[in-house]
Design an enzyme around this catalytic site. Sequence first.
Site, short mmCIF file in Angstrom:
data_model
loop_
_atom_site.label_atom_id
_atom_site.label_comp_id
_atom_site.label_asym_id
_atom_site.label_seq_id
_atom_site.Cartn_x
_atom_site.Cartn_y
_atom_site.Cartn_z
N GLU A 432 31.64 -20.91 13.87
CA GLU A 432 32.72 -21.89 13.72
C GLU A 432 32.71 -22.72 14.98
O GLU A 432 33.11 -22.25 16.05
CB GLU A 432 34.05 -21.19 13.54
N CYS A 466 39.94 -27.57 17.15
CA CYS A 466 38.61 -27.98 16.66
C CYS A 466 38.77 -29.07 15.61
O CYS A 466 37.91 -29.93 15.46
CB CYS A 466 37.88 -26.78 16.09
P1 NAD Z 1 32.66 -21.90 24.31
O1 NAD Z 1 31.46 -22.21 23.48
O2 NAD Z 1 32.64 -22.30 25.72
O3 NAD Z 1 32.92 -20.33 24.31
C1 NAD Z 1 33.17 -19.63 23.12
C2 NAD Z 1 32.96 -18.16 23.35
O4 NAD Z 1 31.58 -17.91 23.59
C3 NAD Z 1 33.69 -17.62 24.57
O5 NAD Z 1 34.20 -16.35 24.25
C4 NAD Z 1 32.58 -17.53 25.62
O6 NAD Z 1 32.84 -16.57 26.60
C5 NAD Z 1 31.41 -17.15 24.77
N1 NAD Z 1 30.09 -17.49 25.31
C6 NAD Z 1 29.76 -18.42 26.23
N2 NAD Z 1 28.41 -18.44 26.41
C7 NAD Z 1 27.91 -17.50 25.57
C8 NAD Z 1 26.58 -17.07 25.27
N3 NAD Z 1 25.52 -17.60 25.87
N4 NAD Z 1 26.43 -16.11 24.34
C9 NAD Z 1 27.48 -15.57 23.71
N5 NAD Z 1 28.76 -15.95 23.95
C10 NAD Z 1 28.95 -16.91 24.87
O7 NAD Z 1 33.90 -22.52 23.55
P2 NAD Z 1 35.43 -22.49 23.95
O8 NAD Z 1 35.68 -23.44 25.06
O9 NAD Z 1 35.89 -21.10 24.10
O10 NAD Z 1 36.12 -23.05 22.65
C11 NAD Z 1 36.22 -24.40 22.39
C12 NAD Z 1 35.23 -24.78 21.33
O11 NAD Z 1 35.45 -23.97 20.18
C13 NAD Z 1 35.43 -26.19 20.87
O12 NAD Z 1 34.17 -26.76 20.67
C14 NAD Z 1 36.17 -26.04 19.57
O13 NAD Z 1 36.02 -27.12 18.68
C15 NAD Z 1 35.56 -24.80 19.03
N6 NAD Z 1 36.41 -24.15 18.04
C16 NAD Z 1 36.01 -24.19 16.75
C17 NAD Z 1 36.80 -23.64 15.77
C18 NAD Z 1 36.40 -23.69 14.33
O14 NAD Z 1 37.07 -23.06 13.54
N7 NAD Z 1 35.37 -24.39 13.96
C19 NAD Z 1 38.00 -23.02 16.12
C20 NAD Z 1 38.37 -22.99 17.46
C21 NAD Z 1 37.56 -23.56 18.42
#
Ligand code: NAD
Length: 659
Positions: A432, A466
């Site tokens: 997501e 998002c």
């Molecule tokens: P992010 O990608 O920075 O981090 C998401 C998660 O991934 C965190 O828990 C982080 O610690 C982890 N992570 C980071 N690097 C990783 C790796 N290499 N391998 C595995 N895990 C890793 O995103 P964020 O800032 O936490 O969230 C914001 C983003 O999420 C925005 O782009 C938003 O649009 C999206 N989002 C999407 C939805 C949806 O339903 N489509 C819902 C909420 C947020």
Amino acid sequence: MIELSAEEARVLGCLMEKAVTTPDNYPLSVNALINACNQSTNRDPVVSYDESTVERALEALREKGVSRRVRATGQRVVKHRHVVDEALQLSVPEFTVLGILLLRGDQTPGELKQRSERWHTFRSLDDVEQTLQQLASREFIRQLDRRPGQKEARWTPLVVAPAEALPSSAAGPSGTAETNARPESREPPVRGEMVAAPDPEPRSLDIRNPATGELLRSVAITDEREIERKVERARRAQPGWSALGYAERAARMRAFRVALESEAEECARTTTREMGKPIRQARNEVQAVIERIDWNIDHAGSIIAARPVTAAGTGAVEERITHEPVGLVAHVSAWNYPYFVGLNSIVPALLTGNAVLYKPSELATLTGLRLVDLMHRSGLPVDVIQSVVGGGGAGAALVAADIDMVCFTGSYATGRQVARAVADRLVRVQLELGGKDGAYVCDDVDIESAALAVAEGAFYNGGQSCSAIERLYVHDSIFDRFVTSLAEVVSAYRTGDPEDEQTDIGPLARTAQLEVLDAQVADAVAKGAQLVCGGRRIERPGSWYEPTVLIDVDPGMGLMRDETFGPVIGVQRVRDDDDALVQLDDTEFGLGAAVFTPDRARAERILARLDVGNAYWNRADRSSVRLPWAGRRHSGLGVSMSESGVRAFVREKAWHLGL
Ligand code: NAD
């Protein structure tokens, strides 16, 4: 000695009180231990545990400089399994579990001092869990009882929390209770003596309040080895959880739902403090997620029930479909809607018989730990739902572990890395990801109400959704009037303390996002955009940005192409519906799109032609547990919520039954 107020003394009492209150606690399963502790808590307010009170007291203690080698008057005793988890994970200096002391009913403090073998030093959270399990199976006791001169006796396990964290990096290669039972190099801490941490290297995550910059807590990061152990334990526990059957799993989930409801206010406050969501919105999220849990409990059972395809006895082969859990699900979460994002996956995954390892976002860790704690207290087995703490490193380690499925919510960039990391192993993956939702305001709208609805869709949660509206297309014939109205709404938003009931927009949860906003606004202005309102950081402690509206934008600007994830929107003129359609479609993302018009057929005509997972008419930024949530293109892969979101966690088995 330190002078404590009555309140501080009461709270310290929770942690240091005389230990042996329930000598009959043993032998116990881990769950029974938790239950017994909870029950004894109910009977005995001295050992009651109330997080906010403890927090306040600890804060007061810190201010008094109580942290390192304090000699306390009693033992710091934490009798709750979930508090043990929390203490270790959070590494609050005055409330960090170092070891377990086994008290025999007839022992005096003097004897205790001489019997170092009864002090077992924890090396890591895993070690705590293993030790508790060994206690439950009497193995640990047998080890002690086998020692020379030791006769069989009844022991009461007590977890003692001296002053400083033992970093998990100190974990030995095996970390077993037996090898750790006799620490070579250290005197056993007894009766409240605080010990210095042997390894000063920090392995923790600092959690700050984005509204003030204040450090809320430091939380121990789960390292790779601990993740592996958690995976092993989850693997062992999952078949038993699955075998419990749907009714029992649902009953436990319902207990969690009840607990969540009864602690809704504390949950909302935790989230507001750690990620800045205005308190009213945090409360809304908690209430709404409770409805989602209900829906899952009510529907998941029938969705995964065995399904006959042919009527029995009507052919040579009877055909049937059954559903089996995927196994071990890793959920790597985002922070912006921590309840939705977390529980949209965790609840159906557990209900369908999977075990879950849940890594909350580093920006919503306290919320995540609170959820797991609530689940454990509600009777969900401790090995079936476990937390993993940390940022990208912990996320990557979890994804690399021996899991069967990963549910990831986060940015497109990270989502791709996750997909690559599991590709060779053919691990089931659900992503997501980000969005750049567009909205079109037609020429026939009521301008004021449309402006209100659009502003809500763009600025709710400070624009950190998002599916927030991030690109706005307004029909040329109403453009100026609409922008005036929108700017009025946005300028009237109250930006400030997210704990204030009146606040509409809080801080940005992620400080680094300020740079993204600065860059997008500067780029747009340099390319000819006009600021209608906002456009700057708010200079105060924490991470703040003014709610901002820009016009004269075009698709060449980063503001109209890349995810903004903050309180900033660009508004572009469009000639007609066809032009709007082209603009709405001009994105690599595919989460949602919205059309504002009283004419439903007009809206549906446009929305039907867009390559998005969510089509909104006169609404935006909305999700429903009854509907699938499935971003397209760079917005994701797979489905959550709805029937499809339940099926995502099972594997189908086709039965060909020859008669
Ligand atoms: P992010 O990608 O920075 O981090 C998401 C998660 O991934 C965190 O828990 C982080 O610690 C982890 N992570 C980071 N690097 C990783 C790796 N290499 N391998 C595995 N895990 C890793 O995103 P964020 O800032 O936490 O969230 C914001 C983003 O999420 C925005 O782009 C938003 O649009 C999206 N989002 C999407 C939805 C949806 O339903 N489509 C819902 C909420 C947020």
